[in-house]
Structure formats: C-alpha cells, structure tokens
Motif scaffolding. Structure first.
Motif, short mmCIF file in Angstrom:
data_model
loop_
_atom_site.label_atom_id
_atom_site.label_comp_id
_atom_site.label_asym_id
_atom_site.label_seq_id
_atom_site.Cartn_x
_atom_site.Cartn_y
_atom_site.Cartn_z
N PHE A 3 0.84 -1.15 0.08
CA PHE A 3 -0.03 0.04 0.18
C PHE A 3 0.82 1.13 -0.11
N GLU A 4 1.78 1.36 0.94
CA GLU A 4 2.82 2.47 0.85
C GLU A 4 3.33 2.66 -0.32
N GLU A 5 3.74 1.61 -1.15
CA GLU A 5 4.37 1.56 -2.41
C GLU A 5 3.49 2.25 -3.42
N LYS A 6 2.23 1.86 -3.26
CA LYS A 6 1.50 2.08 -4.37
C LYS A 6 0.95 3.59 -4.18
N THR A 7 0.67 4.11 -2.95
CA THR A 7 0.08 5.27 -2.88
C THR A 7 1.10 6.54 -2.21
N GLY A 8 2.36 6.09 -1.96
CA GLY A 8 3.31 6.94 -1.14
C GLY A 8 2.80 7.60 0.22
N ILE A 9 1.67 6.74 0.78
CA ILE A 9 1.30 7.03 1.94
C ILE A 9 1.97 6.19 3.21
N LYS A 10 2.67 7.13 4.18
CA LYS A 10 3.30 6.28 5.18
C LYS A 10 2.43 5.94 6.15
N VAL A 11 2.55 4.47 6.33
CA VAL A 11 1.51 3.84 7.23
C VAL A 11 1.97 3.75 8.53
N THR A 12 1.32 4.13 9.88
CA THR A 12 2.01 3.91 11.15
C THR A 12 1.00 2.57 11.73
N TYR A 13 1.40 1.37 11.80
CA TYR A 13 0.44 0.26 12.15
C TYR A 13 0.73 -0.04 13.71
N ASP A 14 -0.47 -0.05 14.44
CA ASP A 14 -0.37 -0.28 15.74
C ASP A 14 -1.31 -1.63 15.80
N VAL A 15 -1.13 -2.16 16.63
CA VAL A 15 -2.19 -3.44 17.10
C VAL A 15 -2.67 -3.57 18.52
N PHE A 16 -3.85 -4.01 18.61
CA PHE A 16 -4.59 -4.37 19.70
C PHE A 16 -5.15 -5.95 19.80
N ASP A 17 -5.55 -6.23 21.08
CA ASP A 17 -6.17 -7.70 20.99
C ASP A 17 -7.31 -7.84 21.99
N SER A 18 -8.12 -6.75 22.06
CA SER A 18 -9.30 -6.71 22.83
C SER A 18 -10.19 -5.76 22.42
N ASN A 19 -11.52 -6.25 22.16
CA ASN A 19 -12.45 -5.08 21.82
C ASN A 19 -12.80 -3.87 22.67
N ASP A 20 -12.58 -4.59 24.06
CA ASP A 20 -12.86 -3.49 25.12
C ASP A 20 -11.75 -2.51 25.33
N MET A 21 -10.59 -2.79 25.02
CA MET A 21 -9.51 -1.96 24.89
C MET A 21 -9.67 -0.88 23.87
N LEU A 22 -9.97 -1.32 22.73
CA LEU A 22 -10.11 -0.47 21.64
C LEU A 22 -11.46 0.38 21.95
N GLU A 23 -12.45 0.03 22.42
CA GLU A 23 -13.55 0.71 22.70
C GLU A 23 -13.21 2.01 23.71
N THR A 24 -12.53 1.46 24.82
CA THR A 24 -12.09 2.50 25.81
C THR A 24 -11.47 3.68 25.21
N ARG A 25 -10.41 3.18 24.21
CA ARG A 25 -9.52 4.47 23.52
C ARG A 25 -10.32 5.27 22.84
N LEU A 26 -11.46 4.75 22.04
CA LEU A 26 -12.39 5.34 21.19
C LEU A 26 -13.06 6.42 21.89
N LEU A 27 -13.70 5.80 22.93
CA LEU A 27 -14.52 6.55 23.71
C LEU A 27 -13.96 7.56 24.64
N ALA A 28 -12.83 7.50 24.87
CA ALA A 28 -11.85 8.50 25.45
C ALA A 28 -11.94 9.69 24.62
N GLY A 29 -11.82 9.38 23.29
CA GLY A 29 -11.64 10.66 22.16
C GLY A 29 -10.11 10.77 22.09
N ASN A 30 -10.03 11.38 20.63
CA ASN A 30 -8.60 11.64 20.39
C ASN A 30 -7.68 10.43 20.36
#
Lengths: 335, 380, 383
Positions: free
Chosen positions: C64-91
């Motif tokens: 994707f990076e090569e095709k579009t020239g967009i630099k991707v920062t890729y982070d991972v998680f392993d729990s929906n709860d954690m993701l939800e908390t981060r999203l609900l906290a905003g920013n």
C-alpha cells in the motif's frame, strides 16, 4: 579543638514527602537537577518541597479529581460514555448534574461488600506471609558483612528491572500442570499426577507474595540496619538468651519497619487485578476484578469510578498507619 | 630492665601471695585474623578492687574487657571468675554485668523497665523486682525519672540509669567501658567520686577501661597500663606514677623529663649518671640493677624540681637554665626551662605565696635542683 | 518565601489543579461535538491504522505504501474492550480502526465514527452481498464500515481425548456442553468458556430455542440459570488462555473463536507432540461475528483512510490476507484467489447449510448490558 563547620539546618518534612524525597534522592537525574537549581539560587525548602509536591499534585490529585467527577456521573452512550458535570441551559446558566446512585448501588449489591472483604482477606494473608518470609531475609541482609550487603540488596531489587507482568507470566510457566515444578516432581518420581497449582488461591498468594516481597524487605532492612547492636549485647549481658533478646529488643524496635513494610504490601495488594486474573481461579472474588468487569463488561465508567473511589477511601486507614510509622522512624533517626 | 627498690608498702591484698584472686586472666591471647589484639596477658584482680585498664586507642583494653564479659572468646588462654573457668560460657550465663560506653539503654523502655530488664530475665517475682528497682533508683537518685524514656533524659542521667541497670543484679564483677567519657568536666569529677563511693558501698569488684589517666588515678585501687595488647605495668596509682618500670609508662602517665646518660658509678646504695643532655651529673640515692656501663634514662617528674634564682648549695643534681615559657595555672605555675644543651625541661611549682617578690620571669637564668631520691632510672 | 510556600501557595496550587481537572473533562466533551468530521483540504501523506494483532498479510502494508506513497503507522490491539475505551475517551489519533461488529454497533450510536464517502470506495462492488446484509444489522445501511474479516464462535476440542469419552459420537451440538448430564462426562478432561458474556448468553438462548438476541430480563436470567447448572464442570473462563491450553493438550473442550481455535490446531500440529485439535460449529447454529473497518469521526487523514480501506477490498489483497491469517473475508471477487486449504476448510468458510444457521450478536442496550454484566459476575464468581 577546631571549630566545627556550621551544620545545615535539617528540615522536618511530612512523612509522605519524606518518603518521596528518599526515593528521589536515590536517582542521579534528580540529584543533578537539584544541584543545578541550587546553583541558580532556587535552594532549600522551597525547591525541595516544591518538586515532590508538584509531582503529587500532577499525578495524584488531578487524576483523583477526574475519577471522582466521573463517579458522580451516569453512564450513557456517547463520547465519553458518561454524562457531563455541567450542562448549559440557554447558554448562560450552568446546571450541575450529580448522581449518587453509583455509590448507593454499591451498598445495595452484596457483591461489592463481599469483594472488598475478600480482597482485604487476601491482602492481609499475603502481607502476613510476606512478613514471615521477608523478616528473616531482611535480618540476614542487615547482619551480613558489609561487602555482601550491597550485593544481596541488589538481588532483591533486581527483579524490579524487569516487567511486573512478565514476572507474573513466568509463574504460569512454573506452576502449570506441565510446568517446571510438576515436571521436576514427576521426573524424580515423587508424584504421579501433576499437582494442580495454577488457577488456585494458592497461586494468587504465591504471585502476590513474590511480587511484593521487596516492598516488605526494604523498609525492614532499613530499620534493622540502623539498629544499635550494642543494645543486643547489653541484653545478653543482662541475662537474655538470643531468642529473648530478639523478642524483647529487636522485634519491638523493628516495629516501625514492620508496619511500613506491611502497609506497602497491603495497600496495593487489596486492589490487585493482574495476579488474580492470570494466576487465580475464575471465581476469585477480588475488588480489582469486579472493577474491571464493571468498567469493561458492563461498560459503566461512572460505576467503576465509584468502586475505585470507595477502594481508595477504604485504604485511608492503612495509609494513615503507614504515615505514622514513617514519622516514628524519622523521629527515631533524629534522636 | 632497671628496677628501683620500693619502700615497704602497707599490706595490700595483691601483695599477699596466699590471696586468691577473684578474677584471673591466664595467658590470654586474642587474634583477629593476623592482627593480635591481646598478647599473652596475665592478670590477677582481687575482690572489691576497682581495677583500671589504662591505655591509648588500639592497645587491647576494650578487647580484654569484652572477653571478660563474654562477647569475645580468647584465641588461647583462660579466664576465671570466682574460680570458675569462663571458657565457652555465653554472656547471659556469666555473673558479670557491663556498663557500655554508649550506655546502650533500651530506647523503647522506660528507666524503670530498663533497670528491671536484667531481673526479669532471672525470673524473679514481680514485687521483688519492683523493690529492687526502686532501691537502685534511690541509690542513683533517679526515682522521679522512673517513668521517663532514655531520650527524655540528660547525658548524666542516662549514665546513672546505665549504672543502675548494671548493678541491680548484684553481679560479682562489673565491667565499665569508658564510663565517664561522655560527661563534661565538672560532671565527670563529681561522678568519679560517686562511682568510688558506690563501689565501696556495694562491695562489687569493678574493672574499668579508660584512656584518661586522671580518671584512672582517681578511681582505681590498681591500674594496669596496656600498650599494643600487652600489660606493661600493674600497680597502685602511686606505684605507676612514682615507680614506672619503663619509659613508656613514665611518659604515658603525667609529664616527665627524661635525661639520657651513662652510668659512671654503679654501687648497691647509689648510682651516678653522667648526662651530656642535662649538662651535669645525676646522683641517685639508691642502687639500680642494670648492666654495667649501660645507657640509662633518668626520669624526673616536673614537681620534683626546685627552681631558684640563686645557685643552691649542692654539687650534684643541679643544673642551670633559662626560663623560656611560664604558664600560670592558678594553683601552680608551669615553667619551661631551656638547658645549655637546648633541652627543654618542664617544671611545676605550687604558687605557695600570693605575692612573691622574687617571682621568676621570662629569660631569667635559673637553677634547677632536685633531691637524690627523685629520679627513676630506666633503661628502656 | 519558604514559609509562605507551605500554606498559601500550596492551597492555591491545589485549587488550580482541581479546577483544571474538572474543566479539562468538560472541555474535552465539548471539543468532541465541535469538531467537524474531516474537513482538512490537503492531507499529509500519513495514515494511522489500529488493527488486531496477527491480522494482516506480511506485505499488505508495504504494498500500500509503495502504491500510494502514504506512510502507514501500524499499531495492534487484542481486545475489543481496549479499543472501545480508547475510542470513547476521544482523540485516539487513529484514522482506521477494526472493531467487531457488535461493538461497532454501539460505537456508531455514540458518535465515534464518521459516515463513509462511498464515492471513495469503488471496490465495494466486490463485497459479498450476503455478508453485507448480515452486517447491515449492526451498521444500518452499511454507512459507517466495511467488512474486513469474519468468523464464528464454536467448539474447539482435543480430538483424541474427546474420542475416548464419546467414542464415535461426534461433538457437534451445544447440548453436549449445556446439558449438565452430557457435559459431566468431560468434567476431568477440562472445559473452557469464553469470558464474553454477550456471546455465551446468546448461544445458550439459541440452544434453549429462544431468540438469541433477546434483551428481555426473563430471557437473560433464564439463560444464566442454565449456565449456573454447568458451572461446576467449567475449569476456566477466559478469552485467550484456551488457545495455548488446547495446543498443549491441557484442555479438552473450549468454547472459542474460530480463528483462535484453528490457530491452536496449527500450533499443535507444528509442535508435533501428537496433540490434534479440531473446530466444530454446533448444529443448532452459532454466532457469526465480523471485524469491521471504520474511520473515527476525529480522524486527521480521512482521505488516506478511505484509500486504505478501498485498497483492502482489492480481490488479490483480500485473498492474501485470508491466506495469511486463515480467516474468511467478505470479498466475493477474491474467492478464486484464496488458497484451497483455506477455502475448503469448513471452519473458515462454513458450508451454505451451516451459514444459514448463523446469527449475529447484536449490541445490548444499557439495561440489558447491566443485567448481563451482573448475571455474568454471578456466574464467574458465584456472588
């Protein structure tokens, strides 16, 4: 006799500040900063008191107020998932919304009381074991030859340099059915079936005692190391056998250290989540886990905040005890 | 070694060959690794003595005391207390109590509890303990402080608590480690006499370790002077002062003037020493057992001199000098007189008269003279 | 100065801190409403992606990076709860996130995501309409998300151990787990259940013959009661421990997620210790879950986010992802390019008959969430 140089005036801090100062003074960056500040004229009580004070303010008071605020709110779907404290009516009048139901709920549902009591029980038992194991260790280090003392202390502190979580995980590998202990015992032929140690209350105690042992050892060591050994000789001279000397002299004089160490273990152990979660049975009832469930499973941030605030209030008494023990220790040192 | 005869002494128990010592230290040596702290020390201490071990730091006196108390075991040799061999017996089983230099009062106990501690270990009944503690506190005049804790007491009061605590068990032997070291001068003097009185009253045998000669002279019945782990001389204060057996003892106690010389006459009833250092001869009115033609030292104490402006009428034991320093001490004056050989001689004179017309002044030429019995002849 | 610091200044600082703390949260809330979704004209060529761990093919990002020239920062998680908390906290700082559909459902209602600009997503044409329909139950009109990968919740088991107990009878029914008489057979063998109350209660309701997505108190309570009956036979309630335990041969049966159980199967095969793990979708039907690509409302690079999501819908890319992580994708056009081992694995791509019995796990409302949480606490802790 030459005139003695004027000794710097010693300032008595409150015990909490003293605890932080003691810790900070062990860090070279802190001491470097302090020496720079002294050069610039920001010296003495002001700078010294200001730094820990600001630290406490920023990392304790502010987060505490935030959690308290959320505890008085109620859950709702949105970002963030709780109602705001102030709502504007017609753009000019502010309405304060305070909900007490989160706290009221905790009294109505017996789950919370049981979880608190169980957490206190687990923490108390763990503290006791830490004391029974840690006291002899602290004593041995304090009485060791001075060249060995530093090495021994390093060995006690060294595990802190690795991640707490990793160390708890390591226990899984040690305690599980085909883990180190069981494999060894079966290899020696002492047992035929693996002993179930993981996912038991036993594993929780092992985890907590192991993780918090240095918190017990260090204050005890600090106290025992300062003990005047001639007191023990005097007791022996007056006819007390070694055991009697220990019970009547060493133990009472090490009481401030015992209390400090016990509180440093007990207070965090009450709210422990990771250790019961990783090592304990699914039905272990600890307040940390309850809080986690309310926050994530129930998705009720206000209720979870209320549980957290209640937990803090519960721990006020041990915290005060710790403060007083620290003060007693400081007084003893200044005599 | 040159020995000087002594006049007949009053019969003291330590001179009685039949007397049985209360404490016997028999060829005791203590080694710490390669370092020899106590070297083959033998000592006999008798009942009701107040015996002082005197010496500078590192001479081994404290180690010897600790061995008596049981905190160290001798590397070789034996210790006997009241005839019982103390080898291998721990401190809590010895009939010995110790008063520590730092007092070692238990900070978490009151004065009463501190004093009662030893009695409790013996398992005595409560009321007996209370009575004895009370009596002891009366003796050291600390009754009104009974309920106080050590940190609420002054230095002198703490010392008395330590003393009370160590005496309440009526030990056969009391060991005191620099007991007066932490007290100021006035208190020290006062306590010295108190200690002696207490000891005579209670009849306990005291062994005191000190580096302070004044203390040793005031307190003791006998002094044992120690240096580098060895006992150099044992004797009464007078013995030690007037009849030192070596240069070390002579120089250690009080002040002394040493004159090096050669024996030119060696008779059973007198000796004559020629000392270029002195610039004259010394005539001593007693015989000295010494190798012929040996180099000897004549030790003369400062107070034994007579200082005068006119030359006294004697041929021996006279020398001329110039007054270089005068120190007026109130009760006496100290003169430093320089001889022709540039040697400085220290003389003390009591200020007998308030107003002396011919008082000696700086740079004055004076004559020093002494009695023939004054010098002590030493060879080492 | 020193003495003054100890009283006045201290008090002043404390009051300021408290005021800031109170105000800060308020400000944050207002800020969320105030910000308009993605109005930046020229975006930096940067993209922040937050995805599940081990959930993308090795070269997808690079390509994707090569095709579009967009630099991707890729982070991972392993729990929906954690993701939800981060999203609900905003920013959260992310431009593309991958919540599960049932969580997405709730998050949409909370205003976490922005509506997708379908004009920037031409590859939507490639998606499987059946999946689109199912997902629409979570995301009305498919307006906020695109399906990334999907799977089922079923039974993982140790083949040999189960054979010893059941003989020739296959393990293919919820009854064998939820009926106390049946499950007692596996008591000493070791059973694990997901620590996911919403899913477990739903499959129990399905087994009981009721509407699995019922939010009625009486239904939830009834399901919990049935669960209580089998509690003594359950060794562990955990959402990830079972993978290791199955692979090591320590566990007999686990209710778990398809991808994880298949992972355990592959790990056991690799270990070569003779442990064989299999996955079974019970015949009564089970939950089908979807992991969705969505763009947070406060994303700083929405254009790049759209480009990335579109890229993931390219048939070859979707096929690569499925082949690598062993999960089914929702891209009909990619089917031909998916490896046979993946395509023909009924655990990954269920047969049409099984597919017909799959039902979604719809999000619970507040009341049902509270009831569910309390019932689950009772189930796990016994209080």
């Amino acid at each position: 006799m030459s005139a003695r140089a004027e000794a710097p005036r010693r300032h008595r801090h409150s015990a909490g500040v003293q605890l932080i100062l003691d810790f900070l003074n062990r860090l070279p960056p802190y001491r470097w900063t302090q020496s720079r500040l002294v050069r610039w004229g920001i010296t003495g009580r002001t700078a010294v008191t200001a730094i820990p004070y600001l630290w406490l303010l920023l990392f304790f008071l502010v987060p505490f107020i935030i959690v308290l605020k959320i505890a008085f709110s109620e859950a709702r779907i949105g970002m963030p998932p709780y109602a705001p404290l102030l709502t504007w009516i017609d753009g000019s009048v502010a309405q304060v919304n305070l909900q007490l139901k989160n706290f009221a709920n905790m009294f109505q549902d017996s789950l919370y009381a049981k979880a608190y009591l169980n957490s206190i029980k687990v923490a108390a038992v763990s503290t006791l074991f830490c004391l029974l194991i840690g006291y002899p260790m602290a004593y041995a280090i304090a009485r060791a030859e001075s060249k060995w003392r530093h090495i021994l202390l390093m060995l006690v502190i060294l595990p802190f340099w690795t991640s707490f979580l990793l160390r708890v995980y390591a226990w899984i590998g040690i305690l599980k059915n085909n883990g180190l202990i069981n494999n060894f015992l079966m290899w020696t032929g002492l047992i035929d079936e693996p002993i179930v140690m993981l996912q038991t209350d036993f594993a929780i105690y092992v985890g907590i005692v192991y993780s918090y042992l240095p918190f017990m050892i260090l204050p005890l060591y600090s106290n025992l190391e300062k003990m005047d050994l001639t007191l023990l000789e005097a007791a022996a001279d007056l006819g007390a056998r070694p055991f009697k000397t220990f019970m009547t002299i060493t133990l009472p004089l090490s009481l401030p250290g015992i209390i400090a160490g016990s509180m440093l273990v007990f207070i965090p152990a009450v709210g422990e989540f990771v250790i019961p979660e990783l090592l304990g049975p699914s039905d272990s009832l600890m307040i940390g886990k309850v809080l986690w469930q309310v926050f994530f499973t129930k998705r009720d941030w206000p209720a979870a905040s209320a549980v957290a605030i209640a937990l803090l209030l519960l721990l006020v008494i041990p915290i005060v005890l710790l403060q007083r023990a620290q003060a007693a220790e400081a007084r003893g040192a200044h005599r | 070694m040159a020995t000087n005869p002594r006049p007949q002494q009053q019969l003291a128990v330590w001179n009685d060959p039949q007397a049985v010592p209360y404490v016997q230290i028999d060829r005791v040596t203590k080694r710490f690794g390669d370092f020899v702290a106590v070297n083959n020390v033998s000592l006999k201490i008798y009942k009701k003595e107040l015996f002082c071990l005197l010496g500078g730091s590192g001479c081994g006196k404290t180690t010897l005391l600790r061995m008596l108390a049981g905190f160290e075991e001798p590397t070789s040799g034996k210790l006997f207390i009241d005839g019982v061999d103390m080898t291998g017996i721990p401190p809590y089983e010895r009939p010995v109590n110790m008063m520590f230099q730092s007092y070692a009062l238990f900070p978490h106990m009151t004065v009463e509890q501190n004093v009662a501690f030893g009695l409790k270990q013996d398992g005595l009944p409560k009321d007996e303990i209370a009575t004895r503690v009370d009596d002891m506190l009366k003796l050291v005049r600390l009754q009104q402080f009974a309920k106080r804790k050590p940190h609420q007491l002054s230095g002198g009061q703490r010392q008395r608590v330590a003393l009370a605590r160590s005496l309440v068990k009526r030990p056969k032997l009391l060991l005191l480690d620099e007991p007066l070291g932490a007290l100021d001068k006035k208190l020290r003097e006062h306590t010295q006499f108190e200690l002696v009185n207490l000891q005579e009253q209670l009849g306990v045998t005291f062994v005191v370790v000190t580096h302070d000669q004044e203390e040793a002279m005031t307190l003791s019945s006998r002094i044992g002077v120690m240096n580098q782990g060895e006992i150099i001389q044992v004797g009464t204060p007078k013995d030690i002062y007037e009849y030192p057996n070596s240069k070390f003892v002579a120089e250690f106690i009080g002040n002394v003037n040493m004159f090096e010389g050669r024996l030119i006459e060696d008779e059973p009833d007198h000796v004559r020493i020629d000392s270029p250092e002195l610039g004259g001869t010394i005539y001593v009115d007693h015989g000295v057992s010494s190798a012929p033609d040996a180099t000897v030292f004549a030790a003369i104490r400062p107070e034994k001199f007579n200082i005068s402006v006119e030359r006294p009428n004697q041929t021996d034991n006279v020398v001329q000098g110039t007054v270089k320093e005068i120190a007026y001490m109130g009760d006496m004056s100290v003169y430093l007189v320089q001889l022709a050989s540039n040697k400085m001689v220290r003389i003390t004179q009591p200020n007998t008269y308030r107003h002396a017309e011919d008082s000696i002044t700086w740079d004055q030429t004076v004559y020093l003279s002494w009695h023939a019995s004054s010098p002590v002849v030493l060879s080492e | 100065m020193s003495r003054a610091f100890n009283s006045t200044l201290r008090a002043g600082l404390a009051v300021t801190a408290i005021a800031l703390a109170v105000a800060a949260c308020g400000k944050k809330e207002e800020a969320q409403q105030a910000e308009a979704p993605g109005a930046a004209a020229a975006e930096e060529k940067v993209l922040h992606v937050y995805n599940w761990s081990d959930y993308i093919a090795e070269d997808t990002i690079k390509n994707f990076e090569e095709k579009t020239g967009i630099k991707v920062t890729y982070d991972v998680f392993d729990s929906n709860d954690m993701l939800e908390t981060r999203l609900l906290a905003g920013n959260s700082g992310f431009d593309v996130v991958v919540p599960s559909a049932s969580f997405l459902e709730r998050q949409i209602k909370a205003g976490v995501f922005q509506k997708l600009d379908k004009s920037q997503l031409p590859n939507l044409a490639n998606m499987d309409p059946d999946i689109q329909q199912r997902v629409a139950l979570h995301d009305p009109g498919n307006e906020h998300s695109v399906t990334y990968l999907w799977g089922t919740t079923g039974i993982g088991y140790n083949v040999d151990k189960v054979k010893k107990i059941l003989g020739d009878t296959p393990l293919d029914s919820w009854n064998q787990i939820f009926d106390p008489k049946e499950v007692a057979k596996f008591k000493d063998c070791g059973i694990s259940v997901l620590d996911a109350p919403d899913e477990i209660l739903k499959v129990v309701l399905q087994w009981m013959g009721r509407d699995p997505n019922s939010q009625k108190d009486e239904d939830l309570t009834a399901a919990a009661e049935k669960l209580q009956l089998i509690r003594p036979y359950i060794r562990k309630i955990h959402s990830s421990q079972y993978i290791d335990d199955l692979a090591n041969g320590d566990l007999c049966i686990a209710i778990g997620w398809s991808g994880d159980i298949l992972q355990a199967r592959d790990r056991a095969a690799e270990a070569g210790q003779g442990v064989k793990v299999a996955y079974s979708i019970p015949k009564e039907g089970t939950i089908v879950w979807f992991d969705m690509l969505a763009i947070p409302a406060d994303a700083k690079h929405p254009k790049n986010a759209h480009a990335f999501i579109n890229y993931l819908m390219e048939p070859q890319v979707a096929a690569n992802n499925s082949n690598f992580v062993n999960y089914a994708n929702a891209n009909a056009a990619s089917f031909a390019m998916v490896n046979d081992t993946v395509k023909n694995d009924p655990g990954v791509y269920p047969t049409p008959e099984v597919k017909a019995k799959l039902f979604p796990s719809l999000a619970y409302g507040e009341q049902a969430t509270a009831t569910m949480a309390r019932l689950w606490q009772k189930f796990t802790t016994g209080q």
